[in-house]
Design an enzyme around this catalytic site. Structure first.
Site, PDB file in Angstrom:
ATOM      1  CG  ASP A 366      -1.837   1.150   1.314  1.00 11.21           C
ATOM      2  OD1 ASP A 366      -2.717   1.258   0.452  1.00 11.21           O
ATOM      3  OD2 ASP A 366      -1.680   1.960   2.244  1.00 11.21           O
ATOM      4  CD  GLU A 403      -2.102   2.275  -3.486  1.00 11.28           C
ATOM      5  OE1 GLU A 403      -3.288   2.548  -3.774  1.00 11.28           O
ATOM      6  OE2 GLU A 403      -1.683   2.255  -2.316  1.00 11.28           O
TER       7      GLU A 403
END
Length: 714
Positions: A366, A403
């Protein structure tokens, strides 16, 4: 293995019990212990504990007999002369066994202006803890100055001697993956799931036959590390809102206790491993969504229960000259110093633990761009953490997915550091949404995405496997809502519809939200099939969200992070209602697997097969006329040459609202047969392999408006 006794020296344990305590005091014998490895290490004779703190002046180890005991059964004061090696505090507790719980108190400079937030009144969890109990946890008590012993988190002493039998990470070729993004709790929490253990790791096991029928071969699990799902963020119309997604980690080595059937018995590791082993037996890889960019301790007003109280200035990015405040590159209140040697070691240790001990197959990071930031938050050309992960022998076969952006504006899609790191391809999402919605002049962009985004990756000697292709994910609209809503409808979150992105590149097909209009519904179904087809015929690694295959809806909410209810949970009743859509997803996934030309490991080279068909050729409605510079263009076709006796494929995409006639290429010795036509009703919309339909005209094929047709040569 018992630690060498020569490293142990006796210390005097202290133990105290308050009036509300239930356990009897005990006095385990305590020895000096070893500084390595960090965290708890269990052997036949006891447990070694080790924790890092550069600036601490005093450390206490608290032992609890039961997970919900208000008071410890023993308090062990670590002697710096005996229990400290450089900045590592350690002790060996003889006779201690799994089933007990523990925590720390740490003292040191209380100088927030210098970045030190030591609070001996706060009870702290071990960053390396393998299990956490939240049985008596009160988040508010971890803030402020009051003592929070009786309402603190506790670390479980968990044995990780799991019987894996012959299991090991699957190491599937990346180009063969079809990834299914899934929330462990929400996948089975609805009563409609019909499982015995809803919302748990065991609930996932019960649904493995469904995953096998669908055809996916990898699950990407939203965060499964321990997080705080107890704190009520706000109450909306009588409904409490909590952290549902899990993107604020409390303990990085510990499976989330709420996903366990019996967390009070310390079975966290075993229940998670049961799930992984069962998925592996079904041929399904396990990828974990991990959050190392920040922690759940928040900003300067947040609670103190781990890194803050252990060594705040070591673990967090602080504002230079105002070290009482946190640099917030994550958008979540704080940012971990991922490229500090201690932070880097912590993250690598964590990843290696989940691979070696827990057998996971990969990780999705993330806001991974935070992991590339050095001191002061400056992006590094060669960040030590990224390359340490890249070159770790223990992680050499592990899938790494970034990401490649963060909340502070760093956007690295196409140039994230490292070689084998794949990326969530945000350009794929944006370009495919625009094209399917009918935006004109997108032909060049959609062609790049279909061909594996070579414009983003090939110049760095990367390959299509560096691109994880997705049209939607947990963060945003479901695929059904992408074709049902022009705007977000986030009022249920209690933030005045201000949260969530405003630009969704969505189109409601003529009506906002649910409708009984048959024409609108038919168009929506076609658009979903268009999205699914593009996803599965594009080079790269496809990913979609649990429930998209049967039109799961969040009623237009594009930021359902706080909705632990039916809005987020998979509604299994929809599977019965949407069998034709489910069938289409099953067949299009199978179609991808059956054709090597759709999941190449390498980019196209211009090779020509024995029938004179190039590995890829571009067309428009007219052969060899793709219309790259047509500002009104909405139609594209491509031919993929099959090699080693494979079928050739001809793919025609018409996002104009009117039917178009496409010329067909001539294939010597073969004829074209229809495999997919998203304009047709089920079951004519997609054929089983080997049962493709003959077409009447070998020269042209009429593609309905807003639809895709795929032909195979036989």
């Amino acid at each position: 293995m018992q630690l060498p006794s020569t490293t142990h020296s006796a210390v005097t344990p202290a133990f105290a019990l308050g009036p509300s305590s239930t356990p009897d005091p005990v006095a385990f014998k305590v020895e000096a212990g070893s500084p390595h490895p960090l965290g708890p290490t269990i052997d036949d004779l006891g447990v070694n504990f080790s924790i890092y703190s550069e600036h601490a002046t005093s450390v206490e180890l608290l032992l609890f007999r039961n997970h919900d005991d208000r008071q410890p059964c023993q308090i062990i004061q670590l002697d710096p002369a005996v229990n400290k090696s450089f900045h590592l505090w350690h002790a060996y507790v003889c006779g201690l066994k799994p089933g007990f719980f523990y925590a720390y108190r740490v003292d040191g400079p209380q100088e927030v202006h210098n970045g030190h937030r030591f609070q001996p009144s706060k009870v702290l969890i071990d960053p390396y803890a393998r299990g956490i109990s939240k049985a008596v946890w009160n988040r508010g008590d971890a803030c402020g100055d009051k003592d929070n012993l009786e309402t603190s988190l506790r670390c479980a002493i968990v044995h990780d001697n799991y019987d894996w039998e012959d299991d090991k990470p699957l190491n599937q070729p990346t180009e063969e993956l079809v990834i299914y993004e899934m929330h462990v709790g929400g996948f089975t929490k609805s009563d409609s799931s019909g499982v015995a253990y809803p919302g748990t790791f065991r609930g996932v096991i019960e649904k493995i036959p469904y995953l096998q029928e669908l055809g996916i071969n990898a699950v990407e699990l939203l965060p499964v590390f321990e997080y705080d799902d107890v704190e009520v963020l706000r109450t909306v119309d009588g409904s409490p809102k909590t952290n549902y997604w899990g993107y604020s980690t409390m303990a990085f080595f510990a499976p989330h206790s709420s996903y366990c059937e019996s967390p009070s018995t310390g079975q966290h590791v075993h229940e998670f491993c049961d799930m992984v082993k069962a998925l592996h037996k079904a041929g399904i890889s396990v990828i974990l969504d991990v959050v190392f960019n920040h922690t759940d301790e928040g900003n300067h007003m947040g609670p103190t229960y781990s890194f803050k109280g252990i060594d705040n200035s070591t673990y967090y990015h602080l504002v230079p000259g105002q070290e009482q405040y946190y640099n917030d590159f994550s958008g979540c209140g704080n940012t971990l110093r991922c490229n500090h040697p201690v932070g880097e070691k912590f993250i690598v240790d964590c990843l290696e633990y989940w691979v070696e001990t827990m057998h996971v197959d990969g990780f999705r990071f993330d806001e991974a761009s935070v992991l590339t930031r050095g001191e002061g938050g400056v992006p590094l050309e060669k960040p030590p953490l990224i390359w340490n992960v890249e070159l770790s022998d223990k992680l050499s076969q592990t899938k790494m997915i970034a990401e490649a952006w963060d909340a502070a504006g760093l956007y690295q899609v196409g140039y994230f550091p490292g070689e084998r790191w794949a990326e969530w391809n945000g350009k794929f999402r944006d370009d495919v949404r625009d094209f399917v919605k009918g935006e004109p002049g997108q032909l060049g962009s959609i062609a790049k995405r279909l061909a594996g985004s070579a414009d983003l990756y090939q110049s760095r000697s990367h390959e299509p496997v560096n691109s994880v292709n997705f049209i939607n994910c947990h963060d945003g609209f479901t695929m059904n809502d992408l074709v049902s809503y022009n705007g977000k409808h986030n009022g249920a979150n209690g933030e005045g519809n201000r949260d969530g992105v405003n630009d969704n590149a969505s189109w409601n097909c003529g009506w906002e939200g649910a409708t009984t209009d048959a024409a609108v519904e038919q168009l929506r179904e076609r658009q979903i099939k268009n999205f699914a087809t593009i996803l599965m015929v594009s080079q790269g690694v496809p990913m979609f969200v649990a429930g998209d295959e049967h039109r799961r809806t969040q009623k237009g909410n594009n930021n359902a992070y706080c909705q632990d209810n039916e809005l987020n949970w998979v509604d299994w009743n929809l599977l019965d209602q949407e069998q034709s859509m489910f069938r289409f997803w099953k067949r299009v996934i199978a179609f991808r697997k059956q054709h090597q030309s759709l999941h190449r490991a390498r980019y196209f080279t211009g090779d020509v097969n024995q029938r004179g068909i190039a590995d890829i050729a571009w067309h428009g409605p007219e052969i060899n006329q793709p219309g790259w510079h047509d500002p009104c263009g909405r139609a594209l076709a491509l031919t993929l040459g099959g090699f080693d006796a494979e079928d050739d494929l001809h793919i025609m995409l018409n996002m104009h609202w009117e039917e178009l006639a496409f010329e067909l290429p001539c294939v010597a010795g073969r004829t074209w047969r229809q495999a997919i036509n998203t304009a047709l009703p089920s079951p004519e919309d997609i054929c089983e392999y080997g049962k493709e339909v003959s077409i009447a005209n070998e020269k042209t094929f009429h593609v309905s408006g807003r639809s895709i047709a795929v032909l195979v040569s036989k």
